[in-house]
Scaffold this motif. Structure first.
Motif, PDB file in Angstrom:
ATOM      1  N   ARG A  19       0.790  -1.329   0.078  1.00 49.69           N
ATOM      2  CA  ARG A  19      -0.027  -0.140   0.048  1.00 49.69           C
ATOM      3  C   ARG A  19       0.847   1.326  -0.020  1.00 49.69           C
ATOM      4  O   ARG A  19       1.688   1.290   0.719  1.00 49.69           O
ATOM      5  N   TRP A  20       0.530   2.258  -0.919  1.00 58.93           N
ATOM      6  CA  TRP A  20       1.295   3.476  -0.640  1.00 58.93           C
ATOM      7  C   TRP A  20       0.361   4.331  -1.609  1.00 58.93           C
ATOM      8  O   TRP A  20      -0.720   4.122  -1.899  1.00 58.93           O
ATOM      9  N   SER A  21       0.415   5.725  -1.449  1.00 63.27           N
ATOM     10  CA  SER A  21      -0.647   6.780  -1.591  1.00 63.27           C
ATOM     11  C   SER A  21      -0.329   7.615  -2.737  1.00 63.27           C
ATOM     12  O   SER A  21       0.445   8.445  -2.768  1.00 63.27           O
ATOM     13  N   ARG A  23      -0.544  10.165  -6.145  1.00 64.70           N
ATOM     14  CA  ARG A  23      -1.130  11.157  -6.546  1.00 64.70           C
ATOM     15  C   ARG A  23      -1.300  11.442  -7.805  1.00 64.70           C
ATOM     16  O   ARG A  23      -1.828  12.562  -8.342  1.00 64.70           O
ATOM     17  N   ASN A  78      -4.083  19.114  -2.601  1.00 67.46           N
ATOM     18  CA  ASN A  78      -5.314  18.122  -3.001  1.00 67.46           C
ATOM     19  C   ASN A  78      -6.001  18.415  -4.124  1.00 67.46           C
ATOM     20  O   ASN A  78      -6.302  17.559  -5.033  1.00 67.46           O
ATOM     21  N   TRP A  81      -4.774  17.082  -7.925  1.00 64.50           N
ATOM     22  CA  TRP A  81      -4.730  15.586  -7.995  1.00 64.50           C
ATOM     23  C   TRP A  81      -5.666  14.732  -7.758  1.00 64.50           C
ATOM     24  O   TRP A  81      -5.981  14.035  -8.465  1.00 64.50           O
ATOM     25  N   HIS A 131      -5.861   7.000  -1.179  1.00 66.79           N
ATOM     26  CA  HIS A 131      -4.762   8.200  -0.810  1.00 66.79           C
ATOM     27  C   HIS A 131      -5.591   8.833   0.324  1.00 66.79           C
ATOM     28  O   HIS A 131      -6.710   9.349   0.109  1.00 66.79           O
ATOM     29  N   TYR A 132      -5.298   8.804   1.714  1.00 63.31           N
ATOM     30  CA  TYR A 132      -5.954   9.557   2.779  1.00 63.31           C
ATOM     31  C   TYR A 132      -5.683  11.131   2.505  1.00 63.31           C
ATOM     32  O   TYR A 132      -4.474  11.281   2.289  1.00 63.31           O
ATOM     33  N   MET A 133      -6.737  11.852   2.726  1.00 57.86           N
ATOM     34  CA  MET A 133      -6.634  13.347   2.674  1.00 57.86           C
ATOM     35  C   MET A 133      -7.325  13.713   3.975  1.00 57.86           C
ATOM     36  O   MET A 133      -8.560  13.893   4.117  1.00 57.86           O
ATOM     37  N   GLY A 134      -6.587  14.599   4.692  1.00 57.71           N
ATOM     38  CA  GLY A 134      -7.198  15.394   5.730  1.00 57.71           C
ATOM     39  C   GLY A 134      -7.130  16.660   5.234  1.00 57.71           C
ATOM     40  O   GLY A 134      -7.587  17.582   5.986  1.00 57.71           O
ATOM     41  N   GLY A 135      -6.639  17.312   4.280  1.00 59.50           N
ATOM     42  CA  GLY A 135      -6.576  18.450   3.881  1.00 59.50           C
ATOM     43  C   GLY A 135      -7.982  18.886   3.091  1.00 59.50           C
ATOM     44  O   GLY A 135      -8.123  18.923   1.739  1.00 59.50           O
ATOM     45  N   ILE A 154     -12.085  12.002   7.301  1.00 57.89           N
ATOM     46  CA  ILE A 154     -11.186  11.812   6.307  1.00 57.89           C
ATOM     47  C   ILE A 154     -11.792  11.535   5.032  1.00 57.89           C
ATOM     48  O   ILE A 154     -12.951  11.405   4.856  1.00 57.89           O
ATOM     49  N   ARG A 179       9.490   6.420  -0.076  1.00 57.31           N
ATOM     50  CA  ARG A 179       8.715   6.094   1.096  1.00 57.31           C
ATOM     51  C   ARG A 179       9.651   6.029   2.013  1.00 57.31           C
ATOM     52  O   ARG A 179      10.651   5.212   2.210  1.00 57.31           O
ATOM     53  N   ARG A 181      10.022   5.857   6.427  1.00 52.66           N
ATOM     54  CA  ARG A 181       9.339   5.674   7.905  1.00 52.66           C
ATOM     55  C   ARG A 181      10.668   5.550   8.919  1.00 52.66           C
ATOM     56  O   ARG A 181      11.848   5.427   8.721  1.00 52.66           O
TER      57      ARG A 181
HETATM   58  C1  LIG Z   1      -5.130  11.345   8.446  1.00 52.31           C
HETATM   59  C2  LIG Z   1      -4.130  11.440   7.200  1.00 52.31           C
HETATM   60  C3  LIG Z   1      -4.203  12.517   6.466  1.00 52.31           C
HETATM   61  C4  LIG Z   1      -3.669  12.932   5.327  1.00 52.31           C
HETATM   62  N1  LIG Z   1      -3.808  14.015   4.703  1.00 52.31           N
HETATM   63  C5  LIG Z   1      -3.067  14.328   3.304  1.00 52.31           C
HETATM   64  C6  LIG Z   1      -3.578  15.229   2.624  1.00 52.31           C
HETATM   65  O1  LIG Z   1      -4.444  16.000   2.810  1.00 52.31           O
HETATM   66  N2  LIG Z   1      -2.905  15.049   1.340  1.00 52.31           N
HETATM   67  C7  LIG Z   1      -2.081  14.378   0.826  1.00 52.31           C
HETATM   68  O2  LIG Z   1      -1.560  14.626  -0.247  1.00 52.31           O
HETATM   69  N3  LIG Z   1      -1.793  13.255   1.654  1.00 52.31           N
HETATM   70  C8  LIG Z   1      -2.256  13.160   3.097  1.00 52.31           C
HETATM   71  N4  LIG Z   1      -2.054  12.045   3.671  1.00 52.31           N
HETATM   72  C9  LIG Z   1      -1.116  11.018   2.945  1.00 52.31           C
HETATM   73  C10 LIG Z   1       0.270  11.178   3.800  1.00 52.31           C
HETATM   74  O3  LIG Z   1       0.955  12.135   3.315  1.00 52.31           O
HETATM   75  C11 LIG Z   1       0.835   9.451   3.382  1.00 52.31           C
HETATM   76  O4  LIG Z   1      -0.096   8.575   4.005  1.00 52.31           O
HETATM   77  C12 LIG Z   1       2.189   9.636   3.940  1.00 52.31           C
HETATM   78  O5  LIG Z   1       3.072  10.512   3.507  1.00 52.31           O
HETATM   79  C13 LIG Z   1       2.943   8.070   3.775  1.00 52.31           C
HETATM   80  O6  LIG Z   1       3.037   7.854   2.671  1.00 52.31           O
HETATM   81  P1  LIG Z   1       2.333   6.574   1.983  1.00 52.31           P
HETATM   82  O7  LIG Z   1       0.944   6.582   2.433  1.00 52.31           O
HETATM   83  O8  LIG Z   1       2.714   6.493   0.618  1.00 52.31           O
HETATM   84  O9  LIG Z   1       3.248   5.375   2.601  1.00 52.31           O
HETATM   85  C14 LIG Z   1      -2.763  11.888   4.838  1.00 52.31           C
HETATM   86  C15 LIG Z   1      -2.569  10.649   5.398  1.00 52.31           C
HETATM   87  C16 LIG Z   1      -3.352  10.593   6.665  1.00 52.31           C
HETATM   88  C17 LIG Z   1      -3.145   9.065   7.517  1.00 52.31           C
END
Ligand SMILES: Cc1cc2nc3c(=O)[nH]c(=O)nc-3n(C[C@H](O)[C@H](O)[C@H](O)COP(=O)(O)O)c2cc1C
Length: 192
Positions: A19-21, A23, A78, A81, A131-135, A154, A179, A181
């Protein structure tokens, strides 16, 4: 598809390491009704305190009215993308318990986070990326949908990764980034 599999000290589930996030998403891909249902079905079976299941979801596939309401609430980068992802899923946490008393916010958000994680793992198991977004603007989102009694936790962008070579230079740089950690020794207290 980029392979950004985590390098781990011992093997872990590929659902976790793979899993990775992203854009960069494939804006020509759409989910079937069954796939969208499966994401929320997975969320439905997440654990929760007292089995209160204190959550609700807005499912917003690209091109729908719900999608056009969620997009303007996204903040900063956000906006650039996330619209290309096949669907956005808003996870909302209840602000009250079933008996109407106030719900501890931390517990409510923790429960919602577990439900969100189930969505992400279900998507991952089906070959999609999330991809999680809190923004995003929380009050604006509540107003757009006329939601009361819940707080947005989220927004998830879900879909298939797109062609990075066609993305903007800024996005290409971000997608290519390693990535990272903290080490295990930094996050484990004591010994085992
Ligand atoms: C609660 C939460 C909020 C996040 N908000 C954003 C966001 O608003 N925009 C964004 O580009 N990534 C956001 N992320 C993604 C993180 O930046 C990303 O999970 C982290 O950098 C680790 O990368 P990976 O998921 O590829 O392992 C968020 C992740 C979490 C868990």
């Amino acid at each position: 598809m980029l392979d950004k599999t985590a390098i781990t000290s011992v093997p872990v589930s590929s659902l976790v390491s793979g899993r990775w996030s992203p854009r960069v998403y494939d804006s020509s891909h759409s989910f079937s009704k069954e796939e969208l249902t499966a994401f929320i079905e997975a969320a439905r079976w997440a654990p929760s305190s007292n089995n209160f299941q204190p959550w609700k979801f807005v499912v917003a596939p690209r091109g729908t009215e719900a999608h056009s309401k969620v997009i303007p609430t996204l903040t900063g980068f956000n906006q650039s993308w996330a619209p290309a992802a096949s669907a956005l899923v808003v996870v909302l946490a209840s602000t009250t318990r079933p008996d109407g008393t106030a719900f501890d916010r931390g517990t409510a958000m923790f429960n919602a986070g577990l439900a969100a994680s189930n969505v992400v793992l279900e998507a991952e198991s089906r070959g999609f990326k999330s991809h999680y977004m809190g923004g995003f603007e929380k009050q604006q989102l509540l107003d757009e949908f006329g939601i009361k009694g819940f707080e947005p936790a989220i927004i998830l962008a879900i879909g298939l990764p797109g062609d990075v070579s066609k993305a903007s230079p800024e996005l290409q740089t971000r997608e290519a980034a390693q990535r990272e950690r903290k080490s295990l020794s930094e996050i484990i207290l004591g010994e085992f």
